[in-house]
Design a protein around this motif. Structure first.
Motif, PDB file in Angstrom:
ATOM      1  N   SER A 167       0.819  -1.214   0.000  1.00  0.00           N
ATOM      2  CA  SER A 167       0.000   0.000   0.000  1.00  0.00           C
ATOM      3  C   SER A 167       0.857   1.270   0.000  1.00  0.00           C
ATOM      4  O   SER A 167       0.368   2.362  -0.249  1.00  0.00           O
ATOM      5  CB  SER A 167      -0.915  -0.006   1.219  1.00  0.00           C
ATOM      6  N   SER A 168       2.151   1.129   0.274  1.00  0.00           N
ATOM      7  CA  SER A 168       3.036   2.301   0.261  1.00  0.00           C
ATOM      8  C   SER A 168       3.670   2.421  -1.124  1.00  0.00           C
ATOM      9  O   SER A 168       3.433   1.610  -2.003  1.00  0.00           O
ATOM     10  CB  SER A 168       4.131   2.140   1.311  1.00  0.00           C
ATOM     11  N   SER A 169       4.495   3.434  -1.295  1.00  0.00           N
ATOM     12  CA  SER A 169       5.191   3.571  -2.580  1.00  0.00           C
ATOM     13  C   SER A 169       6.572   2.924  -2.516  1.00  0.00           C
ATOM     14  O   SER A 169       7.354   3.027  -3.447  1.00  0.00           O
ATOM     15  CB  SER A 169       5.309   5.049  -2.948  1.00  0.00           C
ATOM     16  N   LEU A 170       6.864   2.261  -1.408  1.00  0.00           N
ATOM     17  CA  LEU A 170       8.173   1.618  -1.260  1.00  0.00           C
ATOM     18  C   LEU A 170       8.269   0.407  -2.176  1.00  0.00           C
ATOM     19  O   LEU A 170       7.378  -0.438  -2.211  1.00  0.00           O
ATOM     20  CB  LEU A 170       8.360   1.164   0.202  1.00  0.00           C
ATOM     21  N   ARG A 171       9.355   0.347  -2.942  1.00  0.00           N
ATOM     22  CA  ARG A 171       9.588  -0.824  -3.778  1.00  0.00           C
ATOM     23  C   ARG A 171      11.091  -0.980  -4.014  1.00  0.00           C
ATOM     24  O   ARG A 171      11.849  -0.025  -3.908  1.00  0.00           O
ATOM     25  CB  ARG A 171       8.827  -0.730  -5.102  1.00  0.00           C
ATOM     26  N   SER A 172      11.491  -2.184  -4.354  1.00  0.00           N
ATOM     27  CA  SER A 172      12.909  -2.436  -4.634  1.00  0.00           C
ATOM     28  C   SER A 172      13.360  -1.593  -5.821  1.00  0.00           C
ATOM     29  O   SER A 172      12.605  -1.402  -6.774  1.00  0.00           O
ATOM     30  CB  SER A 172      13.123  -3.916  -4.948  1.00  0.00           C
ATOM     31  N   ASP A 173      14.595  -1.113  -5.763  1.00  0.00           N
ATOM     32  CA  ASP A 173      15.147  -0.320  -6.866  1.00  0.00           C
ATOM     33  C   ASP A 173      15.829  -1.190  -7.924  1.00  0.00           C
ATOM     34  O   ASP A 173      16.485  -0.666  -8.837  1.00  0.00           O
ATOM     35  CB  ASP A 173      16.164   0.684  -6.311  1.00  0.00           C
ATOM     36  N   CYS A 174      15.659  -2.480  -7.775  1.00  0.00           N
ATOM     37  CA  CYS A 174      16.228  -3.501  -8.657  1.00  0.00           C
ATOM     38  C   CYS A 174      16.141  -3.165 -10.160  1.00  0.00           C
ATOM     39  O   CYS A 174      15.043  -3.172 -10.725  1.00  0.00           O
ATOM     40  CB  CYS A 174      15.417  -4.770  -8.321  1.00  0.00           C
ATOM     41  N   GLN A 175      17.246  -2.822 -10.786  1.00  0.00           N
ATOM     42  CA  GLN A 175      17.250  -2.551 -12.231  1.00  0.00           C
ATOM     43  C   GLN A 175      18.668  -2.571 -12.783  1.00  0.00           C
ATOM     44  O   GLN A 175      19.617  -2.234 -12.087  1.00  0.00           O
ATOM     45  CB  GLN A 175      16.591  -1.201 -12.538  1.00  0.00           C
ATOM     46  N   PRO A 176      18.807  -2.961 -14.043  1.00  0.00           N
ATOM     47  CA  PRO A 176      20.145  -3.047 -14.636  1.00  0.00           C
ATOM     48  C   PRO A 176      20.785  -1.671 -14.826  1.00  0.00           C
ATOM     49  O   PRO A 176      20.102  -0.701 -15.130  1.00  0.00           O
ATOM     50  CB  PRO A 176      19.893  -3.706 -16.005  1.00  0.00           C
ATOM     51  N   LEU A 177      22.100  -1.629 -14.653  1.00  0.00           N
ATOM     52  CA  LEU A 177      22.855  -0.381 -14.747  1.00  0.00           C
ATOM     53  C   LEU A 177      23.644  -0.265 -16.047  1.00  0.00           C
ATOM     54  O   LEU A 177      24.434   0.666 -16.208  1.00  0.00           O
ATOM     55  CB  LEU A 177      23.842  -0.295 -13.569  1.00  0.00           C
ATOM     56  N   THR A 178      23.432  -1.212 -16.948  1.00  0.00           N
ATOM     57  CA  THR A 178      24.271  -1.280 -18.151  1.00  0.00           C
ATOM     58  C   THR A 178      24.260   0.020 -18.949  1.00  0.00           C
ATOM     59  O   THR A 178      25.313   0.567 -19.285  1.00  0.00           O
ATOM     60  CB  THR A 178      23.792  -2.427 -19.059  1.00  0.00           C
ATOM     61  N   ARG A 179      23.058   0.512 -19.254  1.00  0.00           N
ATOM     62  CA  ARG A 179      22.968   1.706 -20.115  1.00  0.00           C
ATOM     63  C   ARG A 179      23.590   2.924 -19.436  1.00  0.00           C
ATOM     64  O   ARG A 179      24.327   3.692 -20.051  1.00  0.00           O
ATOM     65  CB  ARG A 179      21.505   1.999 -20.444  1.00  0.00           C
ATOM     66  N   ILE A 180      23.283   3.082 -18.158  1.00  0.00           N
ATOM     67  CA  ILE A 180      23.836   4.206 -17.397  1.00  0.00           C
ATOM     68  C   ILE A 180      25.364   4.156 -17.395  1.00  0.00           C
ATOM     69  O   ILE A 180      26.045   5.140 -17.682  1.00  0.00           O
ATOM     70  CB  ILE A 180      23.295   4.175 -15.946  1.00  0.00           C
ATOM     71  N   MET A 181      25.899   2.985 -17.106  1.00  0.00           N
ATOM     72  CA  MET A 181      27.362   2.867 -17.023  1.00  0.00           C
ATOM     73  C   MET A 181      28.009   3.145 -18.385  1.00  0.00           C
ATOM     74  O   MET A 181      29.054   3.778 -18.464  1.00  0.00           O
ATOM     75  CB  MET A 181      27.765   1.480 -16.509  1.00  0.00           C
ATOM     76  N   ARG A 182      27.363   2.680 -19.443  1.00  0.00           N
ATOM     77  CA  ARG A 182      27.952   2.874 -20.769  1.00  0.00           C
ATOM     78  C   ARG A 182      28.040   4.363 -21.106  1.00  0.00           C
ATOM     79  O   ARG A 182      29.067   4.853 -21.568  1.00  0.00           O
ATOM     80  CB  ARG A 182      27.102   2.132 -21.810  1.00  0.00           C
ATOM     81  N   ARG A 183      26.965   5.086 -20.841  1.00  0.00           N
ATOM     82  CA  ARG A 183      26.957   6.525 -21.156  1.00  0.00           C
ATOM     83  C   ARG A 183      27.997   7.274 -20.325  1.00  0.00           C
ATOM     84  O   ARG A 183      28.656   8.194 -20.813  1.00  0.00           O
ATOM     85  CB  ARG A 183      25.584   7.106 -20.857  1.00  0.00           C
TER      86      ARG A 183
END
Lengths: 345, 345
Positions: B201-217
């Motif tokens: 019911s809250s907006s809390l959620r895991s931040d689980c996501q790939p970093l590939t694109r961010i790291m490449r840029r």
């Protein structure tokens, strides 16, 4: 035929026989679109390891397996030696020289450090004897009751010894089928221990040992078309994989299959077919007929006194393994089904 | 100082803090003689991944981790997405482009196939979104009661994007320390669920996501000296690893650390420091001062609206992380100790 996709995972799904093939096909093979890198060996081959081309016509070979064996200490080895050996052997039977491993160890809270110490030393001794480096890993602890003792997952990386990778699909009609030693000792040992039988007083022990040196010498001779280590599902599973993937028939002479008396005795006592029991230090080879005797002699000169030519690949019976029994009859040797032995490796 | 080698494994040994470092050092680092291949990055670096030179000045990068997260489904992801993401991120923060993974799945007998189906689909979706191939793996079943639901071990293989590997030991005095997003969301989510708190019911959620694109840029911009994903042990552990391995001091301005209100609230409620809570979709970067603003702007333009310069590396305080608190005081930010959160990833 076909998989009845039952609603819950069963032990048979993990036993390494037909049900394992089916669930792996259903969950992974039929689902994933990207299953290889740049023409290397990938998931669809379902072989002992995959490969990744790294330029200059060279490939690295890579494998990963989880070891859940119960008990964790057994005559002939422990879960650490088994993990290191199994990883090394999956690379060796692809024609690769193992160079590095990474391990991921998950233990139960309260696990004795003294046991962990022995297990890690076994990994170390096995890797050092084969000049394999431990380059990384992971270590996790799960709360008491959420994992039984310890699970080790090991990843191995090797480089091809010759420039050719040994695929299960490369068995040629006319090839001789060689096993490098007597079969079923690892499986019989674990199954007996799980059944509460004291094997310490017998000569039964796991055959757990690295195949690197043996494979290297045999590759020097040449003529090896395919190789496989008959682990979960035993010789019966490995022969069926050769036959199905290569679309050949394989005739096996029952009286030539080397099985030690203790393994026969315990198999009978426990009601299992020794042909379905895991080996952890044997290779199954498919060798061109002109090289088969030389390979066999080399194996025996290296101390593999039980090595034997147990059969041959033929044009008939495509995809099938035919056992010529001691009594002279023929029977189809099916891939194992059902539970076989849980936590065998 | 030093490890008191207790007689049994504790949860703290697996929590990713000081005790984990100590047991890994004692069991592996001080014991194994072969710990790298041909001058690549190996075990002694204790970095996010290792490397193997493959000729022509090129390296492959490789990592393995076991995922034991509990619960296996959570807001923002599940154990499959987490395993794929965590593996990809360990490669990305070394400066590598992930190309292939192998998975080894161990499930409990009786585990619902429908859950396995969802988990495997999460792995598939994550890998496909990043163009990563699944090239092999293992599948094992343990009898009921011998493992809690499912453990996934994943191995990732990548190739360096530039020719340089991003080591934790390469932070330079003067570097700006950047975090790519708000911290602690994965850890707070899992800890709240484990504590029986309804977070749906809250907006809390895991931040689980790939970093590939961010790291490449970011690597395209240049000036990145080191990168790390602050998983087990959170930002506090990652900063301490930078400081200790690079032998620099790191000053962090508390009021600059991006932490969402829900994370603050749940941390307070649960009695944990958000700086020790795992992130699964954030990178910690050490960037030369002339490039730091450009990197930050690029991050924000890519949707990382909470990205922030949170501190800087200095010549003083060698090996230490110093927190400048909101009230203006200074305190040493130690590496986390104790149990933190078991089965967080």
């Amino acid at each position: 035929m076909g998989l009845e996709f039952k609603s819950r995972v069963t032990l048979a799904h993990g036993a390494g026989g037909r049900e394992t093939s089916e669930i792996v096909r259903r969950l992974f093979l039929e689902r994933f679109r990207f299953t290889r890198v740049s023409g290397g060996v990938g998931l669809p081959e379902l072989d002992d390891a995959a490969s990744i081309p790294v330029g200059g016509g060279r490939h690295i070979v890579v494998t990963t397996d989880s070891y859940t064996v119960n008990p964790i200490f057994f005559p002939g080895g422990d879960i650490g030696k088994l993990a290191a050996t199994g990883t090394i052997n999956d690379l060796a039977v692809m024609g690769a020289i193992p160079v590095a491993v990474l391990d991921s160890i998950v233990v139960e809270e309260g696990f004795p450090l003294e046991h962990l110490d022995r297990i890690v030393n076994s990994i170390k001794d096995t890797l050092e004897s084969e000049n394999v480096a431990l380059i990384g890993g992971d270590f996790k602890v799960m709360p008491r009751g959420s994992i039984d003792k310890i699970v080790i997952t090991m990843t191995g990386i090797g480089i091809l010894y010759t420039n050719r990778i040994l695929l299960d699909s490369n068995v040629k009609p006319g090839d001789k089928i060689i096993v490098t030693g007597s079969i079923g000792e690892h499986g019989a040992t674990i199954l007996a221990l799980q059944s509460g039988i004291d094997v310490e007083s017998s000569s039964l022990r796991s055959d757990c040992q690295p195949l690197t040196r043996i494979m290297r010498r045999i590759l020097d001779i040449g003529g090896v078309h395919a190789a496989k280590d008959p682990t979960r599902g035993g010789l019966a599973m490995a022969l069926n994989e050769f036959a199905k993937k290569s679309n050949v028939g394989i005739i096996v002479w029952e009286d030539r299959i080397p099985i030690r008396d203790e393994v026969k005795m315990y198999s009978e006592m426990l009601g299992v077919d020794p042909l379905t029991l895991a080996c952890e230090g044997r290779a199954l080879l498919s060798v061109s007929p002109d090289k088969a005797c030389e390979v066999l002699e080399e194996l025996r000169s290296m101390g593999c006194s039980d090595a034997e030519i147990i059969g041959e690949a033929v044009d008939d019976y495509k995809g099938m393994v035919i056992l010529k029994t001691v009594s002279g009859g023929l029977r189809v040797l099916e891939e194992p089904m059902g539970e076989i032995v849980p936590r065998i490796c």
